[in-house]
Design a protein around this motif. Structure first.
Motif, PDB file in Angstrom:
ATOM      1  N   GLN A   1       0.847  -1.195   0.000  1.00 45.23           N
ATOM      2  CA  GLN A   1       0.000   0.000   0.000  1.00 45.23           C
ATOM      3  C   GLN A   1       0.878   1.239   0.000  1.00 45.23           C
ATOM      4  OE1 GLN A   1      -3.138  -0.188  -0.390  1.00 45.23           O
ATOM      5  NE2 GLN A   1      -3.880   1.883  -0.022  1.00 45.23           N
ATOM      6  N   VAL A   2       0.486   2.212  -0.791  1.00 45.40           N
ATOM      7  CA  VAL A   2       1.224   3.463  -0.885  1.00 45.40           C
ATOM      8  C   VAL A   2       0.289   4.598  -0.519  1.00 45.40           C
ATOM      9  CG1 VAL A   2       2.459   5.042  -2.421  1.00 45.40           C
ATOM     10  CG2 VAL A   2       2.736   2.570  -2.688  1.00 45.40           C
ATOM     11  N   GLN A   3       0.744   5.463   0.349  1.00 44.42           N
ATOM     12  CA  GLN A   3      -0.013   6.678   0.670  1.00 44.42           C
ATOM     13  C   GLN A   3       0.748   7.878   0.130  1.00 44.42           C
ATOM     14  OE1 GLN A   3      -0.582   6.313   4.970  1.00 44.42           O
ATOM     15  NE2 GLN A   3      -2.677   5.604   4.599  1.00 44.42           N
ATOM     16  N   LEU A   4      -0.008   8.783  -0.478  1.00 40.75           N
ATOM     17  CA  LEU A   4       0.591   9.935  -1.154  1.00 40.75           C
ATOM     18  C   LEU A   4       0.059  11.227  -0.557  1.00 40.75           C
ATOM     19  CD1 LEU A   4       0.122   8.631  -4.814  1.00 40.75           C
ATOM     20  CD2 LEU A   4       2.152   8.417  -3.388  1.00 40.75           C
ATOM     21  N   ALA A   5       0.934  12.210  -0.428  1.00 39.22           N
ATOM     22  CA  ALA A   5       0.526  13.506   0.117  1.00 39.22           C
ATOM     23  C   ALA A   5       1.184  14.616  -0.688  1.00 39.22           C
ATOM     24  CB  ALA A   5       0.916  13.610   1.587  1.00 39.22           C
ATOM     25  N   GLU A   6       0.348  15.415  -1.347  1.00 39.13           N
ATOM     26  CA  GLU A   6       0.854  16.518  -2.150  1.00 39.13           C
ATOM     27  C   GLU A   6       1.006  17.779  -1.298  1.00 39.13           C
ATOM     28  OE1 GLU A   6      -2.254  14.340  -4.799  1.00 39.13           O
ATOM     29  OE2 GLU A   6      -2.066  15.015  -2.726  1.00 39.13           O
ATOM     30  N   SER A   7       1.902  18.641  -1.733  1.00 45.81           N
ATOM     31  CA  SER A   7       2.071  19.945  -1.112  1.00 45.81           C
ATOM     32  C   SER A   7       2.669  20.893  -2.135  1.00 45.81           C
ATOM     33  CB  SER A   7       2.977  19.851   0.119  1.00 45.81           C
ATOM     34  OG  SER A   7       4.267  19.406  -0.248  1.00 45.81           O
ATOM     35  N   GLY A   8       2.629  22.187  -1.809  1.00 42.95           N
ATOM     36  CA  GLY A   8       3.270  23.166  -2.670  1.00 42.95           C
ATOM     37  C   GLY A   8       2.346  24.000  -3.526  1.00 42.95           C
ATOM     38  N   GLY A   9       1.061  23.695  -3.490  1.00 43.05           N
ATOM     39  CA  GLY A   9       0.126  24.491  -4.267  1.00 43.05           C
ATOM     40  C   GLY A   9      -0.039  25.880  -3.686  1.00 43.05           C
ATOM     41  N   GLY A  10      -0.727  26.733  -4.429  1.00 44.85           N
ATOM     42  CA  GLY A  10      -0.967  28.084  -3.951  1.00 44.85           C
ATOM     43  C   GLY A  10      -1.414  28.999  -5.062  1.00 44.85           C
ATOM     44  N   LEU A  11      -1.373  30.286  -4.774  1.00 42.78           N
ATOM     45  CA  LEU A  11      -1.776  31.321  -5.715  1.00 42.78           C
ATOM     46  C   LEU A  11      -0.529  31.972  -6.296  1.00 42.78           C
ATOM     47  CD1 LEU A  11      -3.921  33.223  -6.974  1.00 42.78           C
ATOM     48  CD2 LEU A  11      -3.727  34.613  -4.892  1.00 42.78           C
ATOM     49  N   VAL A  12      -0.484  32.081  -7.614  1.00 39.95           N
ATOM     50  CA  VAL A  12       0.668  32.673  -8.291  1.00 39.95           C
ATOM     51  C   VAL A  12       0.170  33.473  -9.482  1.00 39.95           C
ATOM     52  CG1 VAL A  12       1.028  30.631  -9.747  1.00 39.95           C
ATOM     53  CG2 VAL A  12       2.954  32.146  -9.239  1.00 39.95           C
ATOM     54  N   GLN A  13       0.927  34.507  -9.831  1.00 41.92           N
ATOM     55  CA  GLN A  13       0.566  35.296 -10.999  1.00 41.92           C
ATOM     56  C   GLN A  13       0.999  34.587 -12.273  1.00 41.92           C
ATOM     57  OE1 GLN A  13       2.325  39.185 -10.363  1.00 41.92           O
ATOM     58  NE2 GLN A  13       0.386  39.977  -9.561  1.00 41.92           N
ATOM     59  N   ALA A  14       0.314  34.903 -13.342  1.00 48.98           N
ATOM     60  CA  ALA A  14       0.677  34.354 -14.647  1.00 48.98           C
ATOM     61  C   ALA A  14       2.144  34.663 -14.941  1.00 48.98           C
ATOM     62  CB  ALA A  14      -0.216  34.921 -15.729  1.00 48.98           C
ATOM     63  N   GLY A  15       2.831  33.660 -15.469  1.00 49.51           N
ATOM     64  CA  GLY A  15       4.254  33.796 -15.740  1.00 49.51           C
ATOM     65  C   GLY A  15       5.142  33.337 -14.603  1.00 49.51           C
ATOM     66  N   GLY A  16       4.543  33.098 -13.457  1.00 48.27           N
ATOM     67  CA  GLY A  16       5.294  32.678 -12.287  1.00 48.27           C
ATOM     68  C   GLY A  16       5.560  31.183 -12.261  1.00 48.27           C
ATOM     69  N   SER A  17       6.133  30.745 -11.142  1.00 47.38           N
ATOM     70  CA  SER A  17       6.527  29.354 -10.993  1.00 47.38           C
ATOM     71  C   SER A  17       6.062  28.794  -9.657  1.00 47.38           C
ATOM     72  CB  SER A  17       8.054  29.223 -11.073  1.00 47.38           C
ATOM     73  OG  SER A  17       8.554  29.688 -12.307  1.00 47.38           O
ATOM     74  N   LEU A  18       5.874  27.497  -9.627  1.00 49.13           N
ATOM     75  CA  LEU A  18       5.591  26.758  -8.411  1.00 49.13           C
ATOM     76  C   LEU A  18       6.253  25.398  -8.520  1.00 49.13           C
ATOM     77  CD1 LEU A  18       1.762  27.244  -7.626  1.00 49.13           C
ATOM     78  CD2 LEU A  18       3.688  28.059  -6.239  1.00 49.13           C
ATOM     79  N   ARG A  19       6.559  24.837  -7.355  1.00 50.72           N
ATOM     80  CA  ARG A  19       7.016  23.459  -7.320  1.00 50.72           C
ATOM     81  C   ARG A  19       6.109  22.654  -6.419  1.00 50.72           C
ATOM     82  NH1 ARG A  19      12.470  20.927  -4.651  1.00 50.72           N
ATOM     83  NH2 ARG A  19      11.218  21.283  -2.774  1.00 50.72           N
ATOM     84  N   LEU A  20       5.480  21.645  -6.989  1.00 51.78           N
ATOM     85  CA  LEU A  20       4.661  20.726  -6.217  1.00 51.78           C
ATOM     86  C   LEU A  20       5.512  19.539  -5.784  1.00 51.78           C
ATOM     87  CD1 LEU A  20       1.391  20.627  -8.365  1.00 51.78           C
ATOM     88  CD2 LEU A  20       2.087  22.279  -6.618  1.00 51.78           C
ATOM     89  N   SER A  21       5.209  19.040  -4.596  1.00 46.32           N
ATOM     90  CA  SER A  21       5.871  17.850  -4.077  1.00 46.32           C
ATOM     91  C   SER A  21       4.822  16.811  -3.737  1.00 46.32           C
ATOM     92  CB  SER A  21       6.681  18.179  -2.823  1.00 46.32           C
ATOM     93  OG  SER A  21       7.676  19.140  -3.080  1.00 46.32           O
ATOM     94  N   CYS A  22       5.213  15.562  -3.848  1.00 45.48           N
ATOM     95  CA  CYS A  22       4.344  14.452  -3.481  1.00 45.48           C
ATOM     96  C   CYS A  22       5.198  13.456  -2.701  1.00 45.48           C
ATOM     97  CB  CYS A  22       3.735  13.812  -4.706  1.00 45.48           C
ATOM     98  SG  CYS A  22       2.760  12.325  -4.370  1.00 45.48           S
TER      99      CYS A  22
END
Length: 123
Positions: A1-22
């Motif tokens: 069994q594998v459990q997954l948890a995402e993080s790193g989302g949010g609000l950003v302006q167009a042209g910006g960057s984000l990094r999501l983690s799982c």
């Protein structure tokens, strides 16, 4: 069994960057191919990117190719989605998913899912 948890989302302006983690639980993380999918209300969940267990093979949806990069760190049981040049149409809940064996762009071939993280891109 594998459990997954995402993080790193949010609000950003167009042209910006984000990094999501799982972050994944379990001792056999490298045996799982990992995928990122996204969903907006009223639409089907769609494929974004996937990566093989070793990290040697990656695949992308045409809509994100050249802007997003999927990577993984098997020592940390974590997969990442680096998102650059974000557009308002990238706004969605992003999910990571795991399947034993080879990668796939199809949601029904993934057995394990995280709860999702919201990404909102403002214009």
């Amino acid at each position: 069994q594998v459990q997954l948890a995402e993080s790193g989302g949010g609000l950003v302006q167009a042209g910006g960057s984000l990094r999501l983690s799982c972050a994944a639980s379990g001792r056999t993380f490298s045996g799982f191919s990992m995928g990122w999918f996204r969903q907006v209300p009223g639409k089907e969940r769609e494929f974004v990117a996937s990566i093989s267990g070793s990290g040697a093979y990656t695949y992308y949806a045409d809509s994100v190719k050249g802007r997003f990069t999927i990577s993984r760190d098997n020592a940390k049981n974590t997969v990442y989605l680096h998102m650059n040049s974000l557009k308002p149409e990238d706004t969605a809940v992003y999910y990571c998913a795991a399947r034993w064996g080879g990668t796939s762009p199809y949601t029904y071939e993934y057995d394990h899912w995280g709860q999702g993280t919201q990404v909102t891109v403002s214009s």
